[in-house]
Scaffold this motif. Structure first.
Motif, PDB file in Angstrom:
ATOM      1  N   MET A   1      20.610   7.362   0.102  1.00  0.00           N
ATOM      2  CA  MET A   1      19.363   7.593  -0.612  1.00  0.00           C
ATOM      3  C   MET A   1      18.177   6.898   0.063  1.00  0.00           C
ATOM      4  O   MET A   1      17.123   6.725  -0.518  1.00  0.00           O
ATOM      5  N   SER A   2      18.399   6.421   1.295  1.00  0.00           N
ATOM      6  CA  SER A   2      17.332   5.728   2.012  1.00  0.00           C
ATOM      7  C   SER A   2      16.110   6.630   2.168  1.00  0.00           C
ATOM      8  O   SER A   2      16.234   7.801   2.531  1.00  0.00           O
ATOM      9  N   ALA A   7       9.250   5.266   1.728  1.00  0.00           N
ATOM     10  CA  ALA A   7       9.617   5.508   3.122  1.00  0.00           C
ATOM     11  C   ALA A   7      10.688   4.526   3.584  1.00  0.00           C
ATOM     12  O   ALA A   7      10.668   3.349   3.219  1.00  0.00           O
ATOM     13  N   ALA A   8      11.621   5.022   4.386  1.00  0.00           N
ATOM     14  CA  ALA A   8      12.654   4.154   4.954  1.00  0.00           C
ATOM     15  C   ALA A   8      12.120   3.376   6.148  1.00  0.00           C
ATOM     16  O   ALA A   8      12.656   2.329   6.508  1.00  0.00           O
ATOM     17  N   THR A   9      11.065   3.898   6.755  1.00  0.00           N
ATOM     18  CA  THR A   9      10.469   3.259   7.934  1.00  0.00           C
ATOM     19  C   THR A   9       9.473   2.204   7.490  1.00  0.00           C
ATOM     20  O   THR A   9       8.608   2.462   6.652  1.00  0.00           O
ATOM     21  N   SER A  10       9.588   1.011   8.037  1.00  0.00           N
ATOM     22  CA  SER A  10       8.678  -0.071   7.651  1.00  0.00           C
ATOM     23  C   SER A  10       7.286   0.165   8.221  1.00  0.00           C
ATOM     24  O   SER A  10       7.104   0.922   9.186  1.00  0.00           O
ATOM     25  N   ALA A  11       6.308  -0.518   7.630  1.00  0.00           N
ATOM     26  CA  ALA A  11       4.939  -0.419   8.133  1.00  0.00           C
ATOM     27  C   ALA A  11       4.870  -0.875   9.586  1.00  0.00           C
ATOM     28  O   ALA A  11       4.152  -0.283  10.399  1.00  0.00           O
ATOM     29  N   VAL A  84       4.722   7.254   1.315  1.00  0.00           N
ATOM     30  CA  VAL A  84       5.647   8.337   0.977  1.00  0.00           C
ATOM     31  C   VAL A  84       6.228   9.064   2.188  1.00  0.00           C
ATOM     32  O   VAL A  84       7.054   9.957   2.021  1.00  0.00           O
ATOM     33  N   THR A  85       5.809   8.723   3.393  1.00  0.00           N
ATOM     34  CA  THR A  85       6.353   9.392   4.583  1.00  0.00           C
ATOM     35  C   THR A  85       6.766   8.377   5.636  1.00  0.00           C
ATOM     36  O   THR A  85       6.386   7.203   5.577  1.00  0.00           O
ATOM     37  N   GLU A  86       7.511   8.873   6.600  1.00  0.00           N
ATOM     38  CA  GLU A  86       7.920   8.032   7.737  1.00  0.00           C
ATOM     39  C   GLU A  86       6.865   8.045   8.840  1.00  0.00           C
ATOM     40  O   GLU A  86       7.046   7.388   9.871  1.00  0.00           O
ATOM     41  N   LEU A  87       5.797   8.787   8.656  1.00  0.00           N
ATOM     42  CA  LEU A  87       4.763   8.931   9.679  1.00  0.00           C
ATOM     43  C   LEU A  87       3.741   7.804   9.614  1.00  0.00           C
ATOM     44  O   LEU A  87       3.478   7.263   8.545  1.00  0.00           O
ATOM     45  N   PRO A  88       3.119   7.479  10.740  1.00  0.00           N
ATOM     46  CA  PRO A  88       2.002   6.529  10.705  1.00  0.00           C
ATOM     47  C   PRO A  88       0.783   7.155  10.051  1.00  0.00           C
ATOM     48  O   PRO A  88       0.548   8.366  10.170  1.00  0.00           O
ATOM     49  N   THR A  89       0.007   6.336   9.349  1.00  0.00           N
ATOM     50  CA  THR A  89      -1.207   6.790   8.678  1.00  0.00           C
ATOM     51  C   THR A  89      -2.418   6.077   9.268  1.00  0.00           C
ATOM     52  O   THR A  89      -2.429   4.851   9.385  1.00  0.00           O
ATOM     53  N   LEU A  90      -3.420   6.864   9.649  1.00  0.00           N
ATOM     54  CA  LEU A  90      -4.704   6.336  10.123  1.00  0.00           C
ATOM     55  C   LEU A  90      -5.716   6.539   9.011  1.00  0.00           C
ATOM     56  O   LEU A  90      -5.820   7.633   8.457  1.00  0.00           O
TER      57      LEU A  90
END
Length: 305
Positions: A1-2, A7-11, A84-90
């Motif tokens: 359930m990760s 998001a499973a990916t850390s900041a 909410v996503t694994e993507l980077p946010t700018l």
């Protein structure tokens, strides 16, 4: 359930990803998200990152893009979208919400919000939309102070600090190029030149500046809407589509409301709507149900209801 609820990916990992993207030699596409749900769709479709526009955040609050939003509002929305996503946010940080010391605090607050980077602009505060006339920019030395303060406050070295210059339409492209070089010397990792018009102008800027470059493909502005292939061939590193999703949504919402007003029913609009099943798929309802069942799968023994 990760990665289900968050998001499973850390900041930190997202910032490293963004930093690596700038060094990859490949164009990365960051559509704008006006909500976390839109950000989830951006990720599902396969884009490289998510952008949070100041103009969109202002509009969503029913305000014009003239510097009325606060750091608290921007950081709160940024955290919701980035989470909410694994993507980077700018994220768009306008002029840093005040003097250089305020720009420094802006970096710490937005870093804590989980976004991967921000951009600061060289407009006079309060700012205005970059594709409107009547803008004014601060002296280069003042923007350099703003950037140095921001860079000094950064704790994660992979947090990307982008410098936006609005000088091209005010002082001319050569002056904007000189500003870009000064901003890079002050520590900016990425340069965003607002309101360039033609492919030749984008290419002129690319040829003159060694720092990674961001292109703004906003509709109804001063820039031609270049394709990702064109921008990649010119050598740009990031492209944002800041207001596109909001404009698409608001056009559809307005048309739908007018039809309900005129016909008394939404029945003629159903085929234009996202189906409930598609929304549930995007929200991963099935996975939440499974998660719930896996946790609450016990029964109390020997207890009479």
């Amino acid at each position: 359930m990760s990665g289900l609820i968050g998001a499973a990916t850390s900041a930190a990992q997202k910032r490293l990803s963004f930093r690596s993207a700038l060094e990859s030699g490949r164009l990365h596409r960051f559509p704008g998200a006006f909500s976390p749900l839109v950000a989830k769709l951006i990720a599902e479709i396969g884009f490289d990152g998510v952008y949070v526009s100041g103009a969109v955040l202002s509009a969503d609050l029913g305000l014009p893009d003239i510097g009325l939003t606060t750091l608290t509002e921007v950081a709160g929305r940024g955290a919701q979208i980035a989470g909410v996503t694994e993507l980077p946010t700018l994220i768009d940080a306008d002029t840093g919400f005040g003097e250089p010391m305020s720009a420094a605090r802006t970096v710490t607050v937005l870093e804590d919000s989980g976004v991967a980077g921000l951009h600061l602009e060289d407009q006079v505060n309060p700012k205005r939309c970059g594709h409107l006339d009547g803008k004014a920019v601060v002296p280069t030395s003042e923007m350099v102070k703003r950037l140095r303060a921001a860079v000094s406050a950064r704790r994660d070295p992979n947090f990307v600090i982008c410098a936006r210059t609005d000088a091209a339409g005010i002082e001319g492209i050569p002056a904007a190029i000189e500003r870009a070089r000064a901003y890079a010397d002050a520590g900016a990792d990425l340069i965003f030149t607002e309101a360039l018009s033609t492919p030749a102008e984008f290419a002129q800027f690319r040829a003159a500046v060694n720092t990674p470059l961001l292109a703004n493909m906003t509709e109804f502005g001063k820039s031609e809407l270049l394709t990702a292939t064109q921008l990649s061939d010119i050598g740009y590193n990031v492209v944002i589509y800041p207001v596109t999703t909001l404009r698409l949504a608001m056009f559809a919402v307005e048309a739908g409301l007018r039809e309900i007003d005129s016909t008394g029913s939404q029945s003629g609009l159903v085929n234009q709507m996202q189906h409930r099943s598609r929304l549930y798929e995007l929200l991963r309802y099935h996975d939440y149900n499974q998660f719930d069942s896996d946790i609450y799968n016990f029964a109390l023994q020997g207890v009479t209801p």
